[in-house]
Scaffold this motif. Sequence first.
Motif, PDB file in Angstrom:
ATOM      1  N   ARG A  21      12.812  40.496  -9.666  1.00 19.29           N
ATOM      2  CA  ARG A  21      12.953  40.499  -8.203  1.00 19.29           C
ATOM      3  C   ARG A  21      14.383  40.157  -7.794  1.00 19.29           C
ATOM      4  O   ARG A  21      14.934  40.748  -6.866  1.00 19.29           O
ATOM      5  CB  ARG A  21      11.975  39.518  -7.555  1.00 19.29           C
ATOM      6  N   ALA A  22      14.998  39.219  -8.499  1.00 18.84           N
ATOM      7  CA  ALA A  22      16.373  38.852  -8.196  1.00 18.84           C
ATOM      8  C   ALA A  22      17.328  39.998  -8.549  1.00 18.84           C
ATOM      9  O   ALA A  22      18.295  40.252  -7.840  1.00 18.84           O
ATOM     10  CB  ALA A  22      16.760  37.589  -8.949  1.00 18.84           C
ATOM     11  N   TYR A  23      17.061  40.717  -9.641  1.00 16.45           N
ATOM     12  CA  TYR A  23      17.880  41.855 -10.042  1.00 16.45           C
ATOM     13  C   TYR A  23      17.853  42.950  -8.979  1.00 16.45           C
ATOM     14  O   TYR A  23      18.844  43.643  -8.769  1.00 16.45           O
ATOM     15  CB  TYR A  23      17.379  42.384 -11.393  1.00 16.45           C
ATOM     16  N   ARG A  24      16.705  43.087  -8.299  1.00 16.40           N
ATOM     17  CA  ARG A  24      16.560  44.101  -7.230  1.00 16.40           C
ATOM     18  C   ARG A  24      17.038  43.581  -5.875  1.00 16.40           C
ATOM     19  O   ARG A  24      16.744  44.170  -4.851  1.00 16.40           O
ATOM     20  CB  ARG A  24      15.106  44.541  -7.138  1.00 16.40           C
ATOM     21  N   ARG A  25      17.715  42.440  -5.880  1.00 17.82           N
ATOM     22  CA  ARG A  25      18.306  41.837  -4.683  1.00 17.82           C
ATOM     23  C   ARG A  25      17.256  41.392  -3.666  1.00 17.82           C
ATOM     24  O   ARG A  25      17.468  41.432  -2.474  1.00 17.82           O
ATOM     25  CB  ARG A  25      19.293  42.788  -4.023  1.00 17.82           C
ATOM     26  N   ARG A  26      16.144  40.963  -4.158  1.00 14.32           N
ATOM     27  CA  ARG A  26      15.108  40.386  -3.297  1.00 14.32           C
ATOM     28  C   ARG A  26      15.035  38.900  -3.637  1.00 14.32           C
ATOM     29  O   ARG A  26      14.108  38.440  -4.309  1.00 14.32           O
ATOM     30  CB  ARG A  26      13.779  41.085  -3.523  1.00 14.32           C
ATOM     31  N   HIS A  27      16.020  38.188  -3.153  1.00 13.97           N
ATOM     32  CA  HIS A  27      16.198  36.795  -3.563  1.00 13.97           C
ATOM     33  C   HIS A  27      15.114  35.870  -3.014  1.00 13.97           C
ATOM     34  O   HIS A  27      14.711  34.928  -3.695  1.00 13.97           O
ATOM     35  CB  HIS A  27      17.582  36.306  -3.146  1.00 13.97           C
ATOM     36  N   LEU A  28      14.641  36.130  -1.803  1.00 16.28           N
ATOM     37  CA  LEU A  28      13.584  35.290  -1.241  1.00 16.28           C
ATOM     38  C   LEU A  28      12.290  35.438  -2.053  1.00 16.28           C
ATOM     39  O   LEU A  28      11.645  34.448  -2.407  1.00 16.28           O
ATOM     40  CB  LEU A  28      13.344  35.663   0.223  1.00 16.28           C
ATOM     41  N   SER A  29      11.941  36.672  -2.374  1.00 11.86           N
ATOM     42  CA  SER A  29      10.754  36.919  -3.197  1.00 11.86           C
ATOM     43  C   SER A  29      10.936  36.341  -4.605  1.00 11.86           C
ATOM     44  O   SER A  29       9.989  35.792  -5.190  1.00 11.86           O
ATOM     45  CB  SER A  29      10.494  38.421  -3.262  1.00 11.86           C
ATOM     46  N   ALA A  30      12.140  36.447  -5.150  1.00 12.54           N
ATOM     47  CA  ALA A  30      12.408  35.900  -6.487  1.00 12.54           C
ATOM     48  C   ALA A  30      12.233  34.385  -6.498  1.00 12.54           C
ATOM     49  O   ALA A  30      11.676  33.828  -7.448  1.00 12.54           O
ATOM     50  CB  ALA A  30      13.820  36.282  -6.926  1.00 12.54           C
ATOM     51  N   THR A  31      12.682  33.737  -5.430  1.00  9.69           N
ATOM     52  CA  THR A  31      12.531  32.280  -5.356  1.00  9.69           C
ATOM     53  C   THR A  31      11.061  31.887  -5.294  1.00  9.69           C
ATOM     54  O   THR A  31      10.635  30.920  -5.934  1.00  9.69           O
ATOM     55  CB  THR A  31      13.287  31.745  -4.132  1.00  9.69           C
ATOM     56  N   ARG A  32      10.286  32.643  -4.546  1.00  8.60           N
ATOM     57  CA  ARG A  32       8.838  32.354  -4.477  1.00  8.60           C
ATOM     58  C   ARG A  32       8.180  32.529  -5.835  1.00  8.60           C
ATOM     59  O   ARG A  32       7.352  31.708  -6.252  1.00  8.60           O
ATOM     60  CB  ARG A  32       8.172  33.258  -3.446  1.00  8.60           C
ATOM     61  N   TRP A  33       8.486  33.624  -6.521  1.00  9.47           N
ATOM     62  CA  TRP A  33       7.914  33.866  -7.841  1.00  9.47           C
ATOM     63  C   TRP A  33       8.304  32.753  -8.815  1.00  9.47           C
ATOM     64  O   TRP A  33       7.484  32.311  -9.618  1.00  9.47           O
ATOM     65  CB  TRP A  33       8.375  35.224  -8.393  1.00  9.47           C
ATOM     66  N   PHE A  34       9.541  32.306  -8.742  1.00 10.16           N
ATOM     67  CA  PHE A  34       9.986  31.242  -9.636  1.00 10.16           C
ATOM     68  C   PHE A  34       9.240  29.947  -9.356  1.00 10.16           C
ATOM     69  O   PHE A  34       8.835  29.236 -10.282  1.00 10.16           O
ATOM     70  CB  PHE A  34      11.507  31.043  -9.491  1.00 10.16           C
ATOM     71  N   ALA A  35       9.031  29.653  -8.072  1.00  5.02           N
ATOM     72  CA  ALA A  35       8.301  28.434  -7.706  1.00  5.02           C
ATOM     73  C   ALA A  35       6.868  28.485  -8.227  1.00  5.02           C
ATOM     74  O   ALA A  35       6.350  27.494  -8.771  1.00  5.02           O
ATOM     75  CB  ALA A  35       8.318  28.250  -6.197  1.00  5.02           C
ATOM     76  N   VAL A  36       6.218  29.622  -8.095  1.00  8.40           N
ATOM     77  CA  VAL A  36       4.838  29.755  -8.579  1.00  8.40           C
ATOM     78  C   VAL A  36       4.808  29.736 -10.102  1.00  8.40           C
ATOM     79  O   VAL A  36       3.874  29.200 -10.709  1.00  8.40           O
ATOM     80  CB  VAL A  36       4.191  31.043  -8.006  1.00  8.40           C
ATOM     81  N   ALA A  37       5.831  30.292 -10.730  1.00  6.57           N
ATOM     82  CA  ALA A  37       5.877  30.332 -12.199  1.00  6.57           C
ATOM     83  C   ALA A  37       5.991  28.940 -12.800  1.00  6.57           C
ATOM     84  O   ALA A  37       5.521  28.700 -13.923  1.00  6.57           O
ATOM     85  CB  ALA A  37       7.052  31.191 -12.662  1.00  6.57           C
ATOM     86  N   LEU A  38       6.582  28.006 -12.090  1.00 11.52           N
ATOM     87  CA  LEU A  38       6.736  26.649 -12.617  1.00 11.52           C
ATOM     88  C   LEU A  38       5.444  25.835 -12.559  1.00 11.52           C
ATOM     89  O   LEU A  38       5.336  24.807 -13.237  1.00 11.52           O
ATOM     90  CB  LEU A  38       7.840  25.911 -11.848  1.00 11.52           C
ATOM     91  N   LEU A  39       4.476  26.266 -11.776  1.00 11.18           N
ATOM     92  CA  LEU A  39       3.233  25.490 -11.617  1.00 11.18           C
ATOM     93  C   LEU A  39       2.456  25.278 -12.916  1.00 11.18           C
ATOM     94  O   LEU A  39       2.061  24.142 -13.196  1.00 11.18           O
ATOM     95  CB  LEU A  39       2.345  26.134 -10.559  1.00 11.18           C
ATOM     96  N   PRO A  40       2.173  26.316 -13.725  1.00 10.64           N
ATOM     97  CA  PRO A  40       1.381  26.051 -14.943  1.00 10.64           C
ATOM     98  C   PRO A  40       2.041  25.046 -15.890  1.00 10.64           C
ATOM     99  O   PRO A  40       1.365  24.156 -16.424  1.00 10.64           O
ATOM    100  CB  PRO A  40       1.254  27.423 -15.612  1.00 10.64           C
TER     101      PRO A  40
END
Length: 167
Positions: A21-40
């Motif tokens: 998502r960050a590579y496609r310049r969707r930084h807000l979405s990338a930040t959300r995905w990263f936050a959810v990825a850290l949960l497990p």
Amino acid sequence: MLTAAVSFALTAAGVAVAGLRAYRRRHLSATRWFAVALLPAGLYLTGLFPVARTIGSELADWATALVLDPRVWTGIALLAVSTVLLVTTRWLGRRAVDAAEPRPAATGRAPARPAVAAAPAQPPAGAGAGGAPKAGKAAKPAKAGKRDDGLGGEFADIEEILRRRGI
């Protein structure tokens, strides 16, 4: 051990999606995905997975007892009776307060409106000398906007302002 592997695999997959998502310049979405990825990984490292398993098994045991144990049904009935009593006393208390408080008197009386509108000073157009319509001509109906409602010209200026604004 299996819990750790699954947790870190989910975290790695989420970080990979966040990177795309960050590579496609969707930084807000990338930040959300990263936050959810850290949960497990966070849940595993804090030891909350065993707690969640314990809570789940306790809820399952309670649900099984709910169906089969008459003691639980008695407890539910007591909770229902308690709720009904609390709601009823609250409702009755409000009614008693409303009945006990005197209503505030009006500061002034509204002017009495006449039950019947006053007769017009001149006979309607098309009327003969005696006030009766002439034979052969129908009386014209009064204009819809000009009615005598007993208020006189008190609201004429307000009506004019509203008419100008198209209301």
